[in-house]
Design a protein around this motif. Sequence first.
Motif, PDB file in Angstrom:
ATOM      1  N   HIS A 110       0.691  -1.309  -0.160  1.00  0.00           N
ATOM      2  CA  HIS A 110      -0.106  -0.015  -0.144  1.00  0.00           C
ATOM      3  C   HIS A 110       0.937   1.284  -0.116  1.00  0.00           C
ATOM      4  O   HIS A 110       1.957   1.224   0.102  1.00  0.00           O
ATOM      5  N   ALA A 111       0.337   2.456  -0.421  1.00  0.00           N
ATOM      6  CA  ALA A 111       0.903   3.347  -0.708  1.00  0.00           C
ATOM      7  C   ALA A 111       1.924   4.140   0.444  1.00  0.00           C
ATOM      8  O   ALA A 111       2.963   4.726   0.580  1.00  0.00           O
ATOM      9  N   ALA A 112       1.169   3.863   1.722  1.00  0.00           N
ATOM     10  CA  ALA A 112       1.767   4.491   3.081  1.00  0.00           C
ATOM     11  C   ALA A 112       3.162   3.822   3.288  1.00  0.00           C
ATOM     12  O   ALA A 112       4.107   4.695   3.849  1.00  0.00           O
ATOM     13  N   LEU A 113       3.374   2.718   2.927  1.00  0.00           N
ATOM     14  CA  LEU A 113       4.743   2.179   3.116  1.00  0.00           C
ATOM     15  C   LEU A 113       5.713   2.686   2.400  1.00  0.00           C
ATOM     16  O   LEU A 113       6.855   2.619   2.707  1.00  0.00           O
ATOM     17  N   ALA A 114       5.373   3.174   1.234  1.00  0.00           N
ATOM     18  CA  ALA A 114       6.326   3.972   0.295  1.00  0.00           C
ATOM     19  C   ALA A 114       6.616   5.473   0.749  1.00  0.00           C
ATOM     20  O   ALA A 114       7.522   5.955   0.279  1.00  0.00           O
TER      21      ALA A 114
END
Length: 305
Positions: free
Chosen positions: A157-161
């Motif tokens: 998911h985007a939050a990990l990036a």
Amino acid sequence: MEPLISVVIPSYNYEAYIGHAIESVAAQSYRNLELVVIDDCSQDASFERVNDLARNELLRERFSGRITVRENERNLGAHETINEGIAAANGEYLAILNADDLFEVNRFSAMMEGMRRKGAMWGFSRVRCIGPEGEPLETEEARSFERIQEKLSGKRHAALAAVAENVGISTGNLLFSRQLFDGIGGFKNYKYVHDYDFFLRACLYDEPAFSIETSYLYRLHGENSFLSLHEEGVRENRVVWLEFYRAVQKGEIANRTILQNPAYVQEFYEAVSAEGEKKRALWKLAKNPLMRASLRLFKAKYHMD
């Protein structure tokens, strides 16, 4: 009928670019648009330029008369000007365009379709850098900006990036529903990182749709605000990271994609640790029960909301 999208342009001293920004909104293949321009007490002729364009009959027809132009009596800063524009807007969906940047013509058609397919409340796209005259940039500076989004590759998911860097790049790269905006609150009082803070809070609320079918055209011209990033910007980043890490640790998350992994806190810790010892130290500091009180005092001292 297509949902109404309100495009908010916060304008400050970009007389040379504001007309092109507005033209890129008018050129959109997506038709149901509203334009809201808030001039933040510019010292050049930006406001006069926008007023001239707003009186143009063809432009008014393009937006079905839905054009709002306002001027702040004093300079309020980007975050407050954006919030003011959104309060004046009527759209079910909201977008921001920095006055010196541009949209590709298919932006909203592509992004709304991507959000519809994914059932997402918000989205962002890839970014391409352009120069002062709108020309594509192939400089190392441009490539370094564009490479930031490579962190999205392979992430669940985007939050990990985004644990250490703003993979959205710019406030202008966001398209979101009013429901999401109301759900997470407006843009906070950060001079440099209001976009990053909003992006992170949105990530914890709902999983975004990332579009590679269109690009946000980010103009590098030597006067961008990030070039003046100094001690104040470093302070702001530290506050945003601490609050984001603490929210994850406390489970203040509505994003169902994140919650699909019961061990998401460990997943985040591993992503933060991969960014180096300094980020890992901030993660540990965020766990300290005394951190919240200290952070409130710190934010009050430096006038951060």
